[in-house]
Write a protein that holds these residues in place. Structure first.
Motif, PDB file in Angstrom:
ATOM      1  N   ALA A 172       0.814  -1.215   0.000  1.00 26.58           N
ATOM      2  CA  ALA A 172       0.000   0.000   0.000  1.00 26.58           C
ATOM      3  C   ALA A 172       0.848   1.265   0.000  1.00 26.58           C
ATOM      4  O   ALA A 172       0.569   2.215  -0.733  1.00 26.58           O
ATOM      5  N   GLU A 173       1.881   1.304   0.832  1.00 26.40           N
ATOM      6  CA  GLU A 173       2.669   2.527   0.952  1.00 26.40           C
ATOM      7  C   GLU A 173       3.442   2.823  -0.337  1.00 26.40           C
ATOM      8  O   GLU A 173       3.502   3.981  -0.785  1.00 26.40           O
ATOM      9  N   GLN A 174       4.034   1.794  -0.948  1.00 23.93           N
ATOM     10  CA  GLN A 174       4.753   2.014  -2.204  1.00 23.93           C
ATOM     11  C   GLN A 174       3.812   2.497  -3.303  1.00 23.93           C
ATOM     12  O   GLN A 174       4.166   3.391  -4.078  1.00 23.93           O
ATOM     13  N   ALA A 175       2.626   1.908  -3.379  1.00 24.66           N
ATOM     14  CA  ALA A 175       1.655   2.335  -4.386  1.00 24.66           C
ATOM     15  C   ALA A 175       1.196   3.758  -4.123  1.00 24.66           C
ATOM     16  O   ALA A 175       1.038   4.556  -5.061  1.00 24.66           O
ATOM     17  N   ASN A 176       1.010   4.103  -2.866  1.00 27.24           N
ATOM     18  CA  ASN A 176       0.571   5.449  -2.524  1.00 27.24           C
ATOM     19  C   ASN A 176       1.608   6.486  -2.943  1.00 27.24           C
ATOM     20  O   ASN A 176       1.269   7.536  -3.501  1.00 27.24           O
ATOM     21  N   ARG A 177       2.889   6.180  -2.701  1.00 25.46           N
ATOM     22  CA  ARG A 177       3.945   7.114  -3.100  1.00 25.46           C
ATOM     23  C   ARG A 177       3.997   7.271  -4.617  1.00 25.46           C
ATOM     24  O   ARG A 177       4.154   8.388  -5.135  1.00 25.46           O
ATOM     25  N   ALA A 178       3.893   6.161  -5.331  1.00 22.49           N
ATOM     26  CA  ALA A 178       3.965   6.222  -6.795  1.00 22.49           C
ATOM     27  C   ALA A 178       2.809   7.037  -7.377  1.00 22.49           C
ATOM     28  O   ALA A 178       3.007   7.845  -8.298  1.00 22.49           O
ATOM     29  N   CYS A 179       1.618   6.842  -6.854  1.00 14.73           N
ATOM     30  CA  CYS A 179       0.456   7.556  -7.392  1.00 14.73           C
ATOM     31  C   CYS A 179       0.451   9.017  -6.966  1.00 14.73           C
ATOM     32  O   CYS A 179       0.039   9.889  -7.732  1.00 14.73           O
ATOM     33  N   ALA A 180       0.905   9.289  -5.743  1.00 12.98           N
ATOM     34  CA  ALA A 180       0.955  10.678  -5.278  1.00 12.98           C
ATOM     35  C   ALA A 180       1.955  11.500  -6.079  1.00 12.98           C
ATOM     36  O   ALA A 180       1.817  12.726  -6.188  1.00 12.98           O
ATOM     37  N   ALA A 181       2.957  10.836  -6.658  1.00 14.03           N
ATOM     38  CA  ALA A 181       3.983  11.544  -7.431  1.00 14.03           C
ATOM     39  C   ALA A 181       3.534  11.864  -8.857  1.00 14.03           C
ATOM     40  O   ALA A 181       4.243  12.567  -9.586  1.00 14.03           O
ATOM     41  N   LEU A 182       2.378  11.376  -9.280  1.00 14.75           N
ATOM     42  CA  LEU A 182       1.912  11.643 -10.639  1.00 14.75           C
ATOM     43  C   LEU A 182       1.605  13.125 -10.806  1.00 14.75           C
ATOM     44  O   LEU A 182       1.027  13.754  -9.912  1.00 14.75           O
ATOM     45  N   PRO A 183       1.935  13.710 -11.960  1.00 19.02           N
ATOM     46  CA  PRO A 183       1.610  15.121 -12.189  1.00 19.02           C
ATOM     47  C   PRO A 183       0.109  15.315 -12.336  1.00 19.02           C
ATOM     48  O   PRO A 183      -0.625  14.368 -12.628  1.00 19.02           O
ATOM     49  N   PRO A 184      -0.368  16.532 -12.155  1.00 18.09           N
ATOM     50  CA  PRO A 184      -1.811  16.782 -12.300  1.00 18.09           C
ATOM     51  C   PRO A 184      -2.269  16.612 -13.737  1.00 18.09           C
ATOM     52  O   PRO A 184      -1.477  16.700 -14.676  1.00 18.09           O
ATOM     53  N   ALA A 185      -3.546  16.356 -13.900  1.00 24.23           N
ATOM     54  CA  ALA A 185      -4.135  16.204 -15.234  1.00 24.23           C
ATOM     55  C   ALA A 185      -4.081  17.516 -15.998  1.00 24.23           C
ATOM     56  O   ALA A 185      -4.095  18.606 -15.418  1.00 24.23           O
ATOM     57  N   SER A 186      -4.030  17.405 -17.322  1.00 28.32           N
ATOM     58  CA  SER A 186      -4.047  18.589 -18.177  1.00 28.32           C
ATOM     59  C   SER A 186      -4.559  18.196 -19.552  1.00 28.32           C
ATOM     60  O   SER A 186      -4.563  17.010 -19.924  1.00 28.32           O
ATOM     61  N   GLY A 187      -5.004  19.189 -20.317  1.00 30.53           N
ATOM     62  CA  GLY A 187      -5.382  18.963 -21.706  1.00 30.53           C
ATOM     63  C   GLY A 187      -6.544  18.007 -21.907  1.00 30.53           C
ATOM     64  O   GLY A 187      -6.550  17.252 -22.885  1.00 30.53           O
ATOM     65  N   ARG A 188      -7.561  18.039 -21.052  1.00 31.01           N
ATOM     66  CA  ARG A 188      -8.622  17.052 -21.129  1.00 31.01           C
ATOM     67  C   ARG A 188      -9.797  17.469 -22.022  1.00 31.01           C
ATOM     68  O   ARG A 188     -10.654  16.619 -22.345  1.00 31.01           O
ATOM     69  N   LEU A 189      -9.876  18.707 -22.446  1.00 27.72           N
ATOM     70  CA  LEU A 189     -11.012  19.121 -23.272  1.00 27.72           C
ATOM     71  C   LEU A 189     -10.945  18.520 -24.672  1.00 27.72           C
ATOM     72  O   LEU A 189     -11.974  18.172 -25.260  1.00 27.72           O
ATOM     73  N   GLY A 190      -9.736  18.369 -25.223  1.00 28.08           N
ATOM     74  CA  GLY A 190      -9.599  17.756 -26.547  1.00 28.08           C
ATOM     75  C   GLY A 190     -10.081  16.318 -26.570  1.00 28.08           C
ATOM     76  O   GLY A 190     -10.909  15.944 -27.408  1.00 28.08           O
ATOM     77  N   PRO A 191      -9.599  15.470 -25.653  1.00 26.18           N
ATOM     78  CA  PRO A 191     -10.119  14.102 -25.606  1.00 26.18           C
ATOM     79  C   PRO A 191     -11.616  14.026 -25.339  1.00 26.18           C
ATOM     80  O   PRO A 191     -12.294  13.134 -25.853  1.00 26.18           O
ATOM     81  N   LEU A 192     -12.150  14.966 -24.543  1.00 21.13           N
ATOM     82  CA  LEU A 192     -13.600  14.976 -24.313  1.00 21.13           C
ATOM     83  C   LEU A 192     -14.344  15.246 -25.612  1.00 21.13           C
ATOM     84  O   LEU A 192     -15.320  14.566 -25.946  1.00 21.13           O
ATOM     85  N   ALA A 193     -13.885  16.242 -26.363  1.00 20.04           N
ATOM     86  CA  ALA A 193     -14.531  16.551 -27.639  1.00 20.04           C
ATOM     87  C   ALA A 193     -14.428  15.378 -28.598  1.00 20.04           C
ATOM     88  O   ALA A 193     -15.391  15.043 -29.311  1.00 20.04           O
ATOM     89  N   ASP A 194     -13.277  14.718 -28.612  1.00 16.99           N
ATOM     90  CA  ASP A 194     -13.080  13.549 -29.464  1.00 16.99           C
ATOM     91  C   ASP A 194     -14.072  12.453 -29.094  1.00 16.99           C
ATOM     92  O   ASP A 194     -14.703  11.827 -29.958  1.00 16.99           O
ATOM     93  N   PHE A 195     -14.224  12.214 -27.789  1.00 18.30           N
ATOM     94  CA  PHE A 195     -15.135  11.167 -27.347  1.00 18.30           C
ATOM     95  C   PHE A 195     -16.584  11.517 -27.678  1.00 18.30           C
ATOM     96  O   PHE A 195     -17.356  10.654 -28.125  1.00 18.30           O
ATOM     97  N   LEU A 196     -16.977  12.754 -27.460  1.00 21.19           N
ATOM     98  CA  LEU A 196     -18.350  13.152 -27.771  1.00 21.19           C
ATOM     99  C   LEU A 196     -18.634  12.999 -29.262  1.00 21.19           C
ATOM    100  O   LEU A 196     -19.738  12.598 -29.665  1.00 21.19           O
ATOM    101  N   TRP A 197     -17.662  13.286 -30.097  1.00 24.42           N
ATOM    102  CA  TRP A 197     -17.835  13.110 -31.537  1.00 24.42           C
ATOM    103  C   TRP A 197     -18.048  11.625 -31.848  1.00 24.42           C
ATOM    104  O   TRP A 197     -18.989  11.247 -32.555  1.00 24.42           O
TER     105      TRP A 197
END
Length: 396
Positions: A204-229
């Motif tokens: 659990a602790e190793q997984a928590n550290r690995a996931c907490a180190a992930l950068p924040p999300a970005s650029g999600r409007l393009g994939p949303l538009a692609d999916f809606l299409w």
């Protein structure tokens, strides 16, 4: 015949409302939804620990990284020969070697075949539930425990389904879920969400550290538009990939897959929460549609439904065509009749391995519409037109 399109998701007003609220509030990437989603899933999958990312296959990479640090001398991962290519890519991205195992009629590995593939180099087994059809996880888990091999319960395509009283995804050392198109919970397409379920407290602790180190999300409007299409507009305009491919070809460029590991976005976590609120209805609808196909196919012995079982949830309906069928020819003929289809995965056979069933079935499997609200008459019409397409192509 009326047009019968493929559906990539079952969305209601709840999902679109969640999108609208994120857009109107200006909170697309950051917000409280990821924490709320993690809490909701932690309650559902307790006592497993829940960690969120933007792709399901990143959960595999995080898990394999943890396993490698424990047993660096082991370099091989067992996977079924019929598998999503992103799983293969995740294994190879970790510098590990794939060992492929043949599948049975349900497109899953048997415990006996997994046992035969185990060796001194085996680090882990990745056991998916193909299209939601459950693998024999209790037996595979016991086998891995007895041989000191790690197990990843790949529940990418199924949420909320139990086997022997346990949710799929909670067997073995870790599990994973994906929120990409055509799964149980669908929040979009590229990078729309994945879950790492840590089933052993030791990791659990190793997984928590690995996931907490992930950068924040970005650029999600393009994939949303692609999916809606693709999800809504493709019936009228064709898939966006067709136009993107033509535009890039004209510029002399190739499509680029954006697969950097990040946290899940506020937007897509909100859609996932809306989907979880409808989970029972989503599962029941797919069970109903699978039963409708089973009934309709009694009149068409050329077509088989190998994964069907009474009451079984299936994320997709994949039918098996006769041996020697020209699959692409059948797809073209079906398209001319208004019936949209899609192929399954290509078989992946590692060097030195044999997987005759996976290779043979991959050439004959065809996905058919299983969208919400389909009537028995819709299903009968689809089966009739697909059967006619098979016969027409075979007669040429």
């Amino acid at each position: 015949m009326k047009r019968q399109p493929i559906a990539f998701a079952d969305w209601s007003g709840r999902e679109y409302t969640a999108i609208a609220r994120c857009l109107l509030s200006g909170r697309v990437h950051q917000g409280p939804h990821p924490a709320l989603l993690r809490e909701r899933l932690a309650q559902m999958y307790a006592p497993s620990a829940v960690h969120l990312a933007n792709y399901g296959h990143h959960a595999i990479e995080i898990a394999l990284g943890i396993f490698k640090r424990q047993r660096p001398e082991r370099v091989e991962v067992i996977v079924p020969a019929y598998i999503c290519p992103s799983v293969i890519q995740a294994v190879e991205a970790c510098g590990l070697r794939v060992r492929s195992v043949d599948v049975q009629d349900d497109l899953n590995m048997s415990p006996a075949d997994v046992k035969a593939a185990l060796g001194a180099d085996t680090l882990a087994v990745i056991a998916p539930h193909m299209y939601g059809c459950p693998s024999r996880m209790g037996e595979i888990e016991a086998l891995c425990d007895s041989t000191n091999v790690f197990l990843i319960d790949d529940a990418a395509q199924v949420v909320g389904v139990r086997q022997d009283g346990r949710l799929l995804g909670t067997f073995g050392d870790v599990g994973l879920i994906s929120f990409a198109q055509s799964k149980t919970i669908v929040t979009g397409i590229r990078g729309s969400g994945g879950v790492l379920l840590v089933n052993r407290p030791a990791w659990a602790e190793q997984a928590n550290r690995a996931c907490a180190a992930l950068p924040p999300a970005s650029g999600r409007l393009g994939p949303l538009a692609d999916f809606l299409w693709n999800h809504v507009g493709h019936v009228y305009t064709g898939h966006s990939g067709y136009y993107l491919g033509r535009a890039l070809a004209a510029l002399g460029r190739s499509p680029v897959a954006h697969q950097q590991a990040t946290q899940i976005s506020h937007l897509e976590a909100g859609i996932a929460l809306a989907q979880l609120g409808r989970l029972d209805a989503l599962l029941l609808e797919k069970v109903r549609i699978a039963q409708a196909y089973h009934q309709a196919l009694q009149a068409y012995p050329l077509l088989r439904f190998p994964q069907f079982a009474p009451g079984r949830f299936l994320a997709r309906v994949m039918l098996l065509l006769p041996e020697g069928t020209d699959l692409e020819g059948v797809r073209r003929e079906a398209r001319s009749r208004g019936l949209e289809t899609r192929t399954g995965y290509a078989a992946h056979v590692a060097p030195g391995a044999e997987a005759p069933k996976a290779q043979a079935m991959a050439k004959r499997l065809l996905g058919v519409p299983c969208r919400p609200g389909m009537s028995q008459a819709d299903v009968r019409s689809i089966c009739e037109e697909l059967n006619a397409s098979v016969e027409r192509v075979a007669s040429r």
